[in-house]
Design a protein around this motif. Structure first.
Motif, short mmCIF file in Angstrom:
data_model
loop_
_atom_site.label_atom_id
_atom_site.label_comp_id
_atom_site.label_asym_id
_atom_site.label_seq_id
_atom_site.Cartn_x
_atom_site.Cartn_y
_atom_site.Cartn_z
N ILE B 108 0.88 -0.99 0.03
CA ILE B 108 -0.05 0.12 -0.06
C ILE B 108 0.81 1.32 0.20
N LEU B 109 1.97 1.11 0.96
CA LEU B 109 2.96 2.26 0.91
C LEU B 109 3.89 2.39 -0.35
N ALA B 110 4.20 1.05 -0.67
CA ALA B 110 5.43 1.23 -1.78
C ALA B 110 4.82 1.39 -3.24
N ASN B 111 3.58 1.03 -3.40
CA ASN B 111 3.23 1.49 -4.96
C ASN B 111 3.24 2.76 -5.28
N PRO B 112 2.77 3.69 -4.22
CA PRO B 112 2.84 5.22 -5.02
C PRO B 112 4.20 5.50 -5.08
N LEU B 113 5.15 5.13 -3.89
CA LEU B 113 6.68 5.18 -4.31
C LEU B 113 7.29 4.65 -5.69
N HIS B 116 5.45 7.03 -8.28
CA HIS B 116 5.89 8.60 -8.45
C HIS B 116 7.45 8.76 -8.29
N LYS B 117 8.19 8.01 -7.49
CA LYS B 117 9.64 8.35 -6.87
C LYS B 117 10.49 7.50 -7.68
N LYS B 118 9.76 6.41 -8.42
CA LYS B 118 10.66 5.83 -9.22
C LYS B 118 11.70 4.76 -8.48
N MET B 119 11.30 4.29 -7.15
CA MET B 119 12.09 3.50 -6.33
C MET B 119 11.53 2.07 -6.91
N LYS B 120 12.65 1.18 -7.05
CA LYS B 120 12.43 -0.17 -7.60
C LYS B 120 12.72 -1.00 -6.74
N THR B 121 13.86 -1.14 -6.20
CA THR B 121 14.33 -2.27 -5.40
C THR B 121 13.76 -2.22 -3.96
N ILE B 122 13.62 -3.43 -3.27
CA ILE B 122 13.28 -3.60 -1.84
C ILE B 122 14.15 -2.82 -1.11
N ALA B 123 15.46 -3.00 -1.36
CA ALA B 123 16.42 -2.24 -0.58
C ALA B 123 16.47 -0.67 -0.45
N GLU B 124 15.73 -0.05 -1.68
CA GLU B 124 15.34 1.36 -1.82
C GLU B 124 13.92 1.75 -0.84
N TYR B 126 12.33 -0.27 1.30
CA TYR B 126 12.12 -0.91 2.90
C TYR B 126 12.34 0.31 3.49
N PRO B 127 13.53 1.00 3.65
CA PRO B 127 13.80 2.23 4.32
C PRO B 127 12.73 3.13 4.40
N GLU B 128 12.42 3.39 3.22
CA GLU B 128 11.24 4.49 3.03
C GLU B 128 9.89 4.27 3.72
N VAL B 129 9.71 2.85 3.69
CA VAL B 129 8.40 2.60 4.16
C VAL B 129 8.52 2.47 5.68
N THR B 130 9.73 2.11 6.19
CA THR B 130 9.69 1.94 7.58
C THR B 130 9.83 3.61 8.11
N ARG B 131 10.61 4.54 7.43
CA ARG B 131 10.18 5.77 7.93
C ARG B 131 8.86 6.07 7.88
N LEU B 132 8.01 6.03 7.03
CA LEU B 132 6.43 6.54 7.14
C LEU B 132 5.85 5.94 8.10
N LEU B 133 5.97 4.82 8.30
CA LEU B 133 5.24 3.77 9.36
C LEU B 133 5.71 4.53 10.54
N GLU B 134 6.92 4.78 10.68
CA GLU B 134 7.43 5.17 12.24
C GLU B 134 6.74 6.71 12.33
N LEU B 135 6.67 7.41 11.24
CA LEU B 135 6.06 8.90 11.19
C LEU B 135 4.64 8.92 11.52
N VAL B 136 3.93 7.74 11.28
CA VAL B 136 2.68 7.66 11.90
C VAL B 136 2.21 6.94 12.99
N GLY B 137 3.37 6.52 13.52
CA GLY B 137 3.35 5.94 14.90
C GLY B 137 2.92 4.37 14.80
N LEU B 138 3.07 3.74 13.93
CA LEU B 138 2.94 2.11 13.80
C LEU B 138 4.16 1.50 13.85
N THR B 139 4.42 1.40 15.34
CA THR B 139 5.82 0.78 15.63
C THR B 139 5.40 -0.42 16.55
#
Lengths: 331, 332
Positions: B108-113, B116-124, B126-139
């Motif tokens: 759900i979070l990776a598809n828009p990335l 729109h942001k042309k991130m293709k690999t999991i290595a790119e 995963y950290p971004e999805v982690t950052r977003l989930l932490e931002l909204v307090g889903l830890t």
């Protein structure tokens, strides 16, 4: 106001059968509704408040079963019956004539392909077959005028021609048609906008004075509670954790959860303190723990709380009842 | 400071077959700066969601101008349009319907990335999805990435949809009743998260609600406006508008929302103010003149039922559309 109890729910438990096991939606709940009293049942979604209220009128959803307890109802002839063991046929004569229920989705409670008058006629005929249509309509008109509707227009309208607020009020008139003793309202005002909401609340209060029946209403809106209830019953995770008269519920809630709910409510007054929400999320009702269900989210918990469910305790002034090991007692 | 968005004389009509068009929004004027919050309050059916959808670019306006970052939204090039789509995001009311039930939270979070942001690999990703989930307090994040929406509670789902919106680093988020489906005990938490995100990322909110108390809480020291039948009838700084409401309609909803005064707000000084009638008129039959006049207890005969009240600035930044506050020297 000391009156006779109209409805007594004793140690009621209701379970749902799910794939993961039994879900105890209502757990050992006891509740009394007196005559001419309006009781508010509050709690978060999924705490079992709707399940508890639907159990009274025996319309539990498929898969739900009452596992123990009884619901004692004092009939208008003075006899007390247990609604759970009552014969179906007998039970149906009680419904609507003595116990009426207004559902959350009252918008769709009317038959969409019939004029509103048919709902009134059908409801009355089912209980009083000898009543003529003329009599029924006359009575309906009186009630509809009482709820501030244009009776002529509403009776001859199809439900889709009425606005949400009008339908809600028409349904209220329909609920009162057979002069019930107990009216159960599930989220009576959620679908209404603010000004209509206020009108409906004022109306419910007036009608209660005029017809002297009891309300049990289920809501999560505390401002409605403050305007409508005589007594407040708080539920959490299927258990009743506090009952109190409305004034002392708002001024001195004893249970940390009730207090949390009040503190989390935004208020309109000018000097506004910081709002505090309750940390954590409601528990999973399938995995039953032995202690107080609120303990994981409670800041007053001790080791006792996680081990043992607190019993229902009556406060010194005998107004409050609460299930908590560490209630707020002083002022 | 240049405003993030400016709306002038905006109106929105809906066409009907063989019937005259119905005008849902009329003469909307508003500005919103960067990092600010504008809260719109109104009853159901007053057009506030339609306004939100117009601002989110989901509906075209019929007349009037809507410019975002100084550019007219209707005249964007293809590339600019794509940017606009990224910059303006919408949080929906119902978290039970706005998330794809067959998609994991990670996707759900990776598809828009990816899109729109042309991130293709999991290595790119995963950290971004982690950052977003932490931002909204889903830890802890690892508990949530492989869950499906059906495993989450309403509050958690709404947090996922906020995280999805934040994935685009938006400049404006239209929050359409995002907390009305959430339990009271969790609601404040969610609003606090939104406020923290605003402090961190300087995003602007267009916050739609029907709950005045909630709007007052969320738009503290910001702007609040009240809508009735597709028009803005009062607009001002939140505390001033709540403390000194001018328009009869604002007074009425404040009085209705105050609840039982004796029990809830002992300090409150809201006057009891009741409008006549019970129902909002239908959009197909908006009354002539001031839309409120059939229900208004203070209407001026011969004026309110004929002439639409202009927007009057009563004190600095506090606008009201009501004839009662007409300055005596201003022309009719």
């Amino acid at each position: 106001m000391e009156t006779t109890p109209l409805l007594e729910i004793e140690n009621l438990s209701i379970s749902f059968k799910t794939k993961r096991g039994y879900l105890k939606a209502v757990n050992d709940a006891s509740l009394v509704i007196h005559e001419h009293e309006s009781v508010a049942l509050i709690g978060e979604s999924g705490c079992g408040k709707t399940t508890l209220s639907t159990a009274i009128v025996d319309i539990l959803p498929l898969g739900a079963r009452v596992t123990e307890g009884e619901i004692l109802y004092k009939q208008s002839d003075g006899n007390t019956v247990d609604l759970l063991t009552l014969k179906k046929k007998k039970f149906r004569t009680l419904l609507w004539s003595q116990i009426a229920m207004m559902f959350q989705a009252s918008q769709s409670s009317f038959n969409p392909v019939k004029k509103v008058r048919m709902d009134f006629i059908d409801a009355a005929k089912a209980h009083h077959p000898r009543m003529t249509e003329k009599e029924i309509l006359k009575k309906s008109e009186k009630l509809l005028t009482l709820v501030m509707l244009d009776a002529e227009r509403v009776l001859n309208a199809y439900p889709h021609e009425l606005s949400g607020g009008m339908k809600q009020r028409a349904l209220l008139a329909l609920a009162l048609l057979l002069e019930p003793k107990l009216v159960i309202l599930d989220e009576p005002t959620t679908a209404l906008d603010l000004l209509t909401q206020e009108k409906v609340v004022a109306l419910l209060n007036e009608l209660k004075e005029e017809f002297s029946f009891s309300y049990l209403f289920v809501t999560h809106d505390l401002s409605i509670v403050s305007e409508l209830a005589d007594r407040v019953v708080t539920m959490y995770a299927g258990r009743i954790i506090e009952t109190a008269p409305v004034a002392s519920f708002f001024q001195q809630p004893k249970h940390p959860y009730s207090r949390g709910l009040i503190d989390a409510m935004p208020k309109l007054a000018l000097e506004q303190g910081e709002l505090v929400s309750i940390p954590g999320t409601p528990p999973d009702l399938i995995e039953q723990t032995s202690g107080c269900p609120f303990a994981p989210r409670c800041h007053r918990k001790s080791s006792l709380c996680t081990e043992q469910m607190p019993p229902m305790t009556t406060s010194q002034d005998s107004q409050h009842e609460y299930a908590c090991w560490h209630p707020y007692l002083g002022v | 400071m240049k405003n993030l968005l400016e709306v002038h004389h905006l109106s929105k009509d809906f066409q009907h077959k063989r019937q005259p068009p119905v005008s849902i929004l009329q003469e909307i004027q508003l500005q919103l700066g960067k990092g600010q919050t504008l809260c719109v309050v109104g009853e159901s059916g007053c057009g506030k969601t339609t306004l939100g959808r117009v601002l989110a670019g989901l509906l075209p306006a019929t007349t009037g101008t809507y410019s975002f970052l100084g550019k007219d939204v209707t005249r964007l090039s293809k590339k600019e349009k794509k940017e606009f789509r990224r910059d303006v995001q919408l949080i929906h009311q119902n978290p039970y319907e706005s998330l794809n039930p067959t998609t994991m939270v990670f996707d759900i979070l990776a598809n828009p990335l990816r899109k729109h942001k042309k991130m293709k690999t999991i290595a790119e990703l995963y950290p971004e999805v982690t950052r977003l989930l932490e931002l909204v307090g889903l830890t802890p994040v690892s508990d949530f990435v492989d869950k499906y929406p059906s495993h989450l509670s309403g509050g958690q789902r709404q947090r996922v949809s906020i995280a999805r919106v934040l994935a685009m680093d938006p400049k404006l988020i239209v929050v359409d009743e995002a907390t009305s489906m959430i339990d009271t005990s969790l609601r404040i938490n969610l609003l606090k998260t939104l406020q923290e995100i605003q402090e961190r990322t300087n995003v602007s909110y267009f916050f739609i609600t029907h709950d005045l108390a909630l709007g007052r809480y969320f738009a503290q020291n910001q702007q609040l406006m009240v809508m009735y039948l597709g028009k803005i009838i009062e607009k001002g700084q939140t505390e001033e508008l709540i403390g000194q409401p001018l328009h009869p309609y604002t007074k009425a909803i404040l009085s209705a929302a105050a609840g039982n005064k004796g029990l809830l707000d002992e300090s409150s000084e809201f006057e009891t103010y009741v409008l006549g009638g019970t129902d909002i008129p239908s959009f197909t039959q908006i009354p002539q003149g001031c839309p409120l006049h059939p229900r208004c207890p203070q209407k001026i005969e011969g004026l309110c039922d004929r002439l639409r009240p202009p927007e009057i600035e009563s004190t600095t930044g506090h606008y009201v559309a009501c004839h009662l506050y007409r300055k005596s020297d201003s022309p009719l």
